[in-house]
Design a protein around this motif. Structure first.
Motif, PDB file in Angstrom:
ATOM      1  N   THR B  13       0.781  -1.263   0.030  1.00 24.12           N
ATOM      2  CA  THR B  13      -0.010   0.105   0.070  1.00 24.12           C
ATOM      3  C   THR B  13       1.033   1.093  -0.041  1.00 24.12           C
ATOM      4  N   ASP B  14       0.566   2.191  -0.623  1.00 22.46           N
ATOM      5  CA  ASP B  14       1.463   3.624  -0.576  1.00 22.46           C
ATOM      6  C   ASP B  14       0.934   4.212   0.554  1.00 22.46           C
ATOM      7  N   LEU B  15       1.574   5.374   0.731  1.00 21.38           N
ATOM      8  CA  LEU B  15       1.481   6.232   2.153  1.00 21.38           C
ATOM      9  C   LEU B  15       1.291   7.700   1.668  1.00 21.38           C
ATOM     10  N   CYS B  16       1.109   7.835   0.311  1.00 20.66           N
ATOM     11  CA  CYS B  16       0.689   8.963  -0.311  1.00 20.66           C
ATOM     12  C   CYS B  16      -0.064  10.023   0.523  1.00 20.66           C
ATOM     13  N   PHE B  17      -1.167   9.357   0.934  1.00 23.27           N
ATOM     14  CA  PHE B  17      -2.290  10.190   1.669  1.00 23.27           C
ATOM     15  C   PHE B  17      -1.960  10.820   2.611  1.00 23.27           C
ATOM     16  N   SER B  18      -1.342   9.897   3.689  1.00 17.78           N
ATOM     17  CA  SER B  18      -0.775  10.245   5.001  1.00 17.78           C
ATOM     18  C   SER B  18       0.396  10.798   4.990  1.00 17.78           C
ATOM     19  N   PHE B  19       1.292  10.971   3.911  1.00 19.32           N
ATOM     20  CA  PHE B  19       2.483  11.449   3.984  1.00 19.32           C
ATOM     21  C   PHE B  19       2.264  12.873   3.460  1.00 19.32           C
ATOM     22  N   THR B  20       1.209  13.470   2.606  1.00 21.71           N
ATOM     23  CA  THR B  20       0.762  14.505   2.392  1.00 21.71           C
ATOM     24  C   THR B  20       0.234  15.572   3.621  1.00 21.71           C
ATOM     25  N   ARG B 193      -7.918   0.678   8.997  1.00 22.63           N
ATOM     26  CA  ARG B 193      -9.192   0.918   7.688  1.00 22.63           C
ATOM     27  C   ARG B 193      -9.285  -0.522   7.218  1.00 22.63           C
ATOM     28  N   ARG B 194     -10.570  -0.873   6.959  1.00 23.86           N
ATOM     29  CA  ARG B 194     -10.528  -2.285   6.176  1.00 23.86           C
ATOM     30  C   ARG B 194     -12.286  -2.012   5.669  1.00 23.86           C
ATOM     31  N   ALA B 195     -12.491  -2.901   4.892  1.00 24.91           N
ATOM     32  CA  ALA B 195     -13.850  -3.086   3.800  1.00 24.91           C
ATOM     33  C   ALA B 195     -14.906  -2.852   5.245  1.00 24.91           C
ATOM     34  N   PRO B 196     -16.255  -1.803   4.722  1.00 23.09           N
ATOM     35  CA  PRO B 196     -16.264  -1.200   3.622  1.00 23.09           C
ATOM     36  C   PRO B 196     -15.401   0.220   3.832  1.00 23.09           C
ATOM     37  N   PHE B 197     -14.639   0.317   2.764  1.00 21.20           N
ATOM     38  CA  PHE B 197     -13.598   1.467   2.775  1.00 21.20           C
ATOM     39  C   PHE B 197     -14.364   2.876   2.300  1.00 21.20           C
ATOM     40  N   GLY B 198     -14.117   4.038   2.953  1.00 13.75           N
ATOM     41  CA  GLY B 198     -14.784   5.240   2.542  1.00 13.75           C
ATOM     42  C   GLY B 198     -13.790   6.157   2.209  1.00 13.75           C
ATOM     43  N   PRO B 199     -14.460   7.501   2.413  1.00 13.22           N
ATOM     44  CA  PRO B 199     -13.462   8.739   2.006  1.00 13.22           C
ATOM     45  C   PRO B 199     -12.836   9.178   3.356  1.00 13.22           C
ATOM     46  N   ALA B 200     -11.634  10.018   3.486  1.00 12.65           N
ATOM     47  CA  ALA B 200     -11.079  10.473   4.526  1.00 12.65           C
ATOM     48  C   ALA B 200     -10.661  12.020   4.245  1.00 12.65           C
ATOM     49  N   ARG B 201     -10.794  12.744   5.163  1.00  7.84           N
ATOM     50  CA  ARG B 201     -10.198  14.056   4.764  1.00  7.84           C
ATOM     51  C   ARG B 201      -9.076  14.422   5.606  1.00  7.84           C
ATOM     52  N   LEU B 202      -8.014  15.018   5.006  1.00  5.94           N
ATOM     53  CA  LEU B 202      -6.858  15.362   5.758  1.00  5.94           C
ATOM     54  C   LEU B 202      -7.142  16.640   6.883  1.00  5.94           C
ATOM     55  N   LYS B 203      -6.515  16.685   7.831  1.00  2.00           N
ATOM     56  CA  LYS B 203      -6.582  17.969   8.769  1.00  2.00           C
ATOM     57  C   LYS B 203      -5.718  19.071   8.297  1.00  2.00           C
ATOM     58  N   ASP B 204      -4.524  18.478   7.735  1.00  2.00           N
ATOM     59  CA  ASP B 204      -3.540  19.716   7.499  1.00  2.00           C
ATOM     60  C   ASP B 204      -3.415  20.342   6.043  1.00  2.00           C
ATOM     61  N   ALA B 205      -4.269  19.546   5.156  1.00  2.00           N
ATOM     62  CA  ALA B 205      -4.238  19.810   3.790  1.00  2.00           C
ATOM     63  C   ALA B 205      -5.509  19.696   3.351  1.00  2.00           C
ATOM     64  N   ASP B 206      -5.966  20.481   2.322  1.00  2.00           N
ATOM     65  CA  ASP B 206      -7.333  20.393   1.712  1.00  2.00           C
ATOM     66  C   ASP B 206      -7.583  19.293   0.619  1.00  2.00           C
ATOM     67  N   VAL B 207      -7.431  17.962   1.306  1.00  2.00           N
ATOM     68  CA  VAL B 207      -7.335  16.655   0.578  1.00  2.00           C
ATOM     69  C   VAL B 207      -8.124  15.904   0.924  1.00  2.00           C
ATOM     70  N   THR B 208      -9.039  15.155   0.210  1.00  2.00           N
ATOM     71  CA  THR B 208      -9.880  14.119   0.717  1.00  2.00           C
ATOM     72  C   THR B 208      -9.657  12.885  -0.417  1.00  2.00           C
ATOM     73  N   VAL B 209      -9.687  11.921   0.086  1.00  2.00           N
ATOM     74  CA  VAL B 209      -9.496  10.580  -0.736  1.00  2.00           C
ATOM     75  C   VAL B 209     -10.498   9.560  -0.608  1.00  2.00           C
ATOM     76  N   ASP B 210     -10.935   8.934  -1.479  1.00  2.00           N
ATOM     77  CA  ASP B 210     -11.872   7.835  -1.438  1.00  2.00           C
ATOM     78  C   ASP B 210     -11.087   6.463  -1.600  1.00  2.00           C
ATOM     79  N   PHE B 211     -10.943   5.749  -0.482  1.00  2.00           N
ATOM     80  CA  PHE B 211     -10.178   4.672  -0.674  1.00  2.00           C
ATOM     81  C   PHE B 211     -10.750   3.509  -1.302  1.00  2.00           C
ATOM     82  N   GLU B 212     -12.084   3.464  -1.406  1.00  2.00           N
ATOM     83  CA  GLU B 212     -12.832   2.657  -1.946  1.00  2.00           C
ATOM     84  C   GLU B 212     -12.211   1.959  -3.105  1.00  2.00           C
ATOM     85  N   PRO B 213     -12.156   2.954  -4.428  1.00  3.73           N
ATOM     86  CA  PRO B 213     -11.953   2.290  -5.619  1.00  3.73           C
ATOM     87  C   PRO B 213     -10.467   1.781  -5.620  1.00  3.73           C
ATOM     88  N   GLU B 214      -9.468   2.108  -4.617  1.00  7.54           N
ATOM     89  CA  GLU B 214      -8.267   1.496  -4.690  1.00  7.54           C
ATOM     90  C   GLU B 214      -7.941   0.339  -3.747  1.00  7.54           C
TER      91      GLU B 214
END
Lengths: 271, 271
Positions: B13-20, B193-214
């Motif tokens: 798994t990549d760490l891009c979202f958390s690292f951001t 995080r495990r199924a069912p996966f959903g979206p999550a929003r970063l506190k420190d940057a205006d970024v939301t990711v939806d883990f479900e399709p990945e």
């Protein structure tokens, strides 16, 4: 076979130009598709980048080509796997801490079936190269006192490199950031650039650089490689068995030990 | 103080979202301007990136935010220097080979004047953190047989981490790629995080990711950090003295040891 590249400089210098040339041999102009890595020393610290992807298409390699990391000693390797599968843990340069310094190591060649002497340092992957590195470090730890001087250490490096080269092709780069030890079993060449600096043209990419505006008259930068990287400069080839210890861009000591002529193996005798 | 981040997953798994999110705290949203580093395990191999520049403006960090490196265990650290100058050799995570595995280590806190017990592993830089890491490895090598099982090793890790935490703030991340040991002296939190996966929003940057399709329904990914990285998920805070060993995205073992309450030091008594 793999390709080696190293740098020794008396002032922090980037490797972008030489790396641009070498990188093309990693899946571009050459067959070395099985990963690449580079170690840049900055004082006692070292940054090591490893990538099992071909350097010619690697995103990280692309960044290193354009993002100057300035270093006084660097070691780089692009791999064409012979022993050990294509995997991150088999990607050079290897790194270990010995007596409060990070040592890095890259190898071109092959010593079939080589196994490190038992000791503190153990290989993580399954290449002969990492076994040679661990053997070297285990030997140094077993034979030399912690406060030994550079000349004694160098004698040990030469003896061990010479003995490895009796068993197979063993072109070596070893550094601890303070010095860079280079050993030619079959193929190695070097160039020292100093004032007056001029332009140079890469063999493997349509790139020319003029070092003059980027340097000062006191800068000395040497590049060591498996094969010359530029087409319009005079590179100084090592002889088989020749070793040079580089420090601050210049040869601190050099010499030669007997090695089998593996670059030109004897023809099968006819009866 | 520094900020820690780690990941354990049952699939690369990549760490891009958390690292951001974390990256913004390194000179962007936070005071941690004194370098950063990250270790990504791929099987037995590990890639370590170190940079003494602030992560928010680092070119290498920018690449890692967008270039997914997939890993089953990762450790990341952004630094606000207290002990040891800002230099590459003082940048976490630290790395050493122990018995044929690369161990990596990151520390948040400070143990004033801490010096590693003499042994094979010696610090290269001058942080208390690297001294703690070397002390830990020297202790393991001195006390445990090479073929010891994970449970015995874990008991040793817990004992040593607990004893360090008696002497100062000592939030720790340690991994050898197979497992990830986490120890909370004052502050640490985690999310699985495990199924069912959903979206999550970063506190420190205006970024939301939806883990479900990945993701696939069997994926399990845990993130451990000094402070929650998302604003719309429920993070599970560690208690002071709590430790958890993660494997394949899940807690393999956990427990708690007594530690001084350094997060809420006793007020100076009035006479």
């Amino acid at each position: 076979m793999c390709e080696l590249l190293a740098m020794s400089a008396n002032t922090p210098t980037d490797l972008c130009f030489s790396f641009t040339g070498l990188r093309q041999r990693g899946g571009g102009a050459g067959p070395h598709r099985d990963g690449w890595g580079v170690a840049f020393y900055e004082g006692r610290g070292v940054r090591v980048f490893h990538d099992p992807e071909p350097s010619a298409s690697s995103r990280i390699a692309e960044v290193l080509e354009t993002h100057p990391i300035k270093s006084e000693a660097a070691i780089c390797h692009i791999r064409q796997a012979n022993v050990g599968r294509v995997a991150l843990e088999n990607t050079h340069p290897f790194i270990r801490e010995l007596r409060g310094r990070y040592w890095t190591f890259a190898h071109n060649g092959q010593i079939e079936g080589f196994r490190a002497r038992p000791g503190i340092y153990e290989p993580v992957g399954d290449t002969d190269s990492e076994h040679i590195f661990c053997d070297l470090l285990n030997g140094i730890r077993a034979e030399l006192a912690p406060d030994v001087g550079l000349d004694t250490l160098l004698a040990e490096l030469v003896t061990r490199a010479g003995s490895y080269a009796q068993r197979g092709v063993c072109n070596l780069l070893v550094s601890n950031g303070d010095w860079l030890f280079t050993f030619c079993s079959t193929r190695m060449t070097a160039i020292t650039r100093r004032a007056p600096f001029g332009p140079a043209r890469l063999k493997d990419a349509d790139v020319t650089v003029d070092f003059e505006p980027e340097t000062t008259p006191r800068d000395i930068v040497s590049v060591i490689a498996t094969e010359a990287l530029t087409s319009d400069e005079r590179w100084d080839d090592y002889l088989p068995g020749e070793w040079r210890l580089w420090r601050q861009g210049e040869v601190y000591a050099s010499g030669r030990v007997p090695v089998p002529d593996l670059a030109h193996p004897t023809a099968t005798p006819t009866i």
